[in-house]
Design a protein around this motif. Structure first.
Motif, PDB file in Angstrom:
ATOM      1  N   LEU A 173     -11.938  -6.081  26.114  1.00  0.00           N
ATOM      2  CA  LEU A 173     -12.389  -4.888  25.389  1.00  0.00           C
ATOM      3  C   LEU A 173     -12.074  -5.000  23.902  1.00  0.00           C
ATOM      4  N   SER A 174     -10.889  -5.480  23.572  1.00  0.00           N
ATOM      5  CA  SER A 174     -10.536  -5.591  22.154  1.00  0.00           C
ATOM      6  C   SER A 174     -11.404  -6.621  21.447  1.00  0.00           C
ATOM      7  N   ARG A 175     -11.724  -7.731  22.120  1.00  0.00           N
ATOM      8  CA  ARG A 175     -12.591  -8.733  21.491  1.00  0.00           C
ATOM      9  C   ARG A 175     -13.989  -8.195  21.258  1.00  0.00           C
ATOM     10  N   VAL A 176     -14.513  -7.447  22.213  1.00  0.00           N
ATOM     11  CA  VAL A 176     -15.848  -6.868  22.047  1.00  0.00           C
ATOM     12  C   VAL A 176     -15.848  -5.879  20.894  1.00  0.00           C
ATOM     13  N   LEU A 177     -14.826  -5.024  20.820  1.00  0.00           N
ATOM     14  CA  LEU A 177     -14.762  -4.051  19.731  1.00  0.00           C
ATOM     15  C   LEU A 177     -14.628  -4.727  18.368  1.00  0.00           C
ATOM     16  N   VAL A 178     -13.849  -5.786  18.291  1.00  0.00           N
ATOM     17  CA  VAL A 178     -13.698  -6.485  17.011  1.00  0.00           C
ATOM     18  C   VAL A 178     -15.016  -7.123  16.587  1.00  0.00           C
ATOM     19  N   VAL A 179     -15.728  -7.737  17.527  1.00  0.00           N
ATOM     20  CA  VAL A 179     -17.018  -8.353  17.190  1.00  0.00           C
ATOM     21  C   VAL A 179     -18.019  -7.302  16.747  1.00  0.00           C
ATOM     22  N   VAL A 180     -18.072  -6.180  17.448  1.00  0.00           N
ATOM     23  CA  VAL A 180     -18.996  -5.097  17.065  1.00  0.00           C
ATOM     24  C   VAL A 180     -18.621  -4.562  15.683  1.00  0.00           C
ATOM     25  N   GLY A 181     -17.334  -4.408  15.420  1.00  0.00           N
ATOM     26  CA  GLY A 181     -16.892  -3.923  14.115  1.00  0.00           C
ATOM     27  C   GLY A 181     -17.251  -4.879  12.992  1.00  0.00           C
ATOM     28  N   ILE A 182     -17.101  -6.173  13.234  1.00  0.00           N
ATOM     29  CA  ILE A 182     -17.455  -7.155  12.208  1.00  0.00           C
ATOM     30  C   ILE A 182     -18.952  -7.131  11.934  1.00  0.00           C
ATOM     31  N   VAL A 183     -19.751  -7.010  12.985  1.00  0.00           N
ATOM     32  CA  VAL A 183     -21.206  -6.945  12.803  1.00  0.00           C
ATOM     33  C   VAL A 183     -21.584  -5.693  12.020  1.00  0.00           C
ATOM     34  N   LEU A 184     -20.991  -4.555  12.355  1.00  0.00           N
ATOM     35  CA  LEU A 184     -21.284  -3.321  11.614  1.00  0.00           C
ATOM     36  C   LEU A 184     -20.879  -3.452  10.142  1.00  0.00           C
ATOM     37  N   ALA A 185     -19.715  -4.034   9.897  1.00  0.00           N
ATOM     38  CA  ALA A 185     -19.269  -4.198   8.513  1.00  0.00           C
ATOM     39  C   ALA A 185     -20.182  -5.147   7.749  1.00  0.00           C
ATOM     40  N   LEU A 186     -20.614  -6.204   8.400  1.00  0.00           N
ATOM     41  CA  LEU A 186     -21.523  -7.153   7.750  1.00  0.00           C
ATOM     42  C   LEU A 186     -22.857  -6.500   7.418  1.00  0.00           C
ATOM     43  N   ILE A 187     -23.384  -5.704   8.341  1.00  0.00           N
ATOM     44  CA  ILE A 187     -24.630  -4.978   8.071  1.00  0.00           C
ATOM     45  C   ILE A 187     -24.426  -4.010   6.911  1.00  0.00           C
ATOM     46  N   GLY A 188     -23.262  -3.358   6.886  1.00  0.00           N
ATOM     47  CA  GLY A 188     -22.976  -2.422   5.795  1.00  0.00           C
ATOM     48  C   GLY A 188     -22.891  -3.092   4.449  1.00  0.00           C
ATOM     49  N   VAL A 189     -22.303  -4.274   4.393  1.00  0.00           N
ATOM     50  CA  VAL A 189     -22.186  -4.990   3.118  1.00  0.00           C
ATOM     51  C   VAL A 189     -23.541  -5.510   2.662  1.00  0.00           C
ATOM     52  N   ILE A 190     -24.297  -6.089   3.590  1.00  0.00           N
ATOM     53  CA  ILE A 190     -25.593  -6.675   3.230  1.00  0.00           C
ATOM     54  C   ILE A 190     -26.589  -5.604   2.791  1.00  0.00           C
ATOM     55  N   SER A 191     -26.621  -4.479   3.497  1.00  0.00           N
ATOM     56  CA  SER A 191     -27.605  -3.450   3.183  1.00  0.00           C
ATOM     57  C   SER A 191     -27.083  -2.391   2.216  1.00  0.00           C
ATOM     58  N   ALA A 192     -25.835  -2.540   1.763  1.00  0.00           N
ATOM     59  CA  ALA A 192     -25.195  -1.601   0.828  1.00  0.00           C
ATOM     60  C   ALA A 192     -25.165  -0.183   1.390  1.00  0.00           C
ATOM     61  N   ARG A 193     -24.969  -0.077   2.680  1.00  0.00           N
ATOM     62  CA  ARG A 193     -24.774   1.229   3.318  1.00  0.00           C
ATOM     63  C   ARG A 193     -23.298   1.326   3.675  1.00  0.00           C
ATOM     64  N   TYR A 194     -22.583   2.094   2.889  1.00  0.00           N
ATOM     65  CA  TYR A 194     -21.137   2.101   3.000  1.00  0.00           C
ATOM     66  C   TYR A 194     -20.646   2.888   4.209  1.00  0.00           C
ATOM     67  N   GLY A 195     -21.482   3.700   4.786  1.00  0.00           N
ATOM     68  CA  GLY A 195     -21.125   4.362   6.041  1.00  0.00           C
ATOM     69  C   GLY A 195     -20.989   3.353   7.176  1.00  0.00           C
ATOM     70  N   TRP A 196     -21.888   2.379   7.206  1.00  0.00           N
ATOM     71  CA  TRP A 196     -21.825   1.316   8.215  1.00  0.00           C
ATOM     72  C   TRP A 196     -20.586   0.457   7.992  1.00  0.00           C
TER      73      TRP A 196
END
Length: 64
Positions: free
Chosen positions: A20-43
């Protein structure tokens, strides 16, 4: 008479918590990467929070 040994609850098992912790960390990294690339700071903020939750759910944090 003795009761048979019961298995621990699902969330108390270290293997489940690790997965569960590995899945949550991977999902969090993907969300953060999408937020940085698209400049959506909520993500980005959501990714940071989800990554922190994944770190907190790790098997080393199991308390009894």
């Amino acid at each position: 008479m003795n009761e048979p040994a019961r298995r621990p609850r699902l969330f108390a098992r270290p293997g489940f918590r690790r997965a569960l912790s590995r899945v949550l960390v991977v999902v969090g990294i993907v969300l953060a990467l999408i937020g940085v690339i698209s400049a959506r700071y909520g993500w980005l903020f959501a990714g940071i929070v989800v990554t922190g939750l994944g770190a907190a759910y790790g098997p080393w944090r199991l308390r009894r």
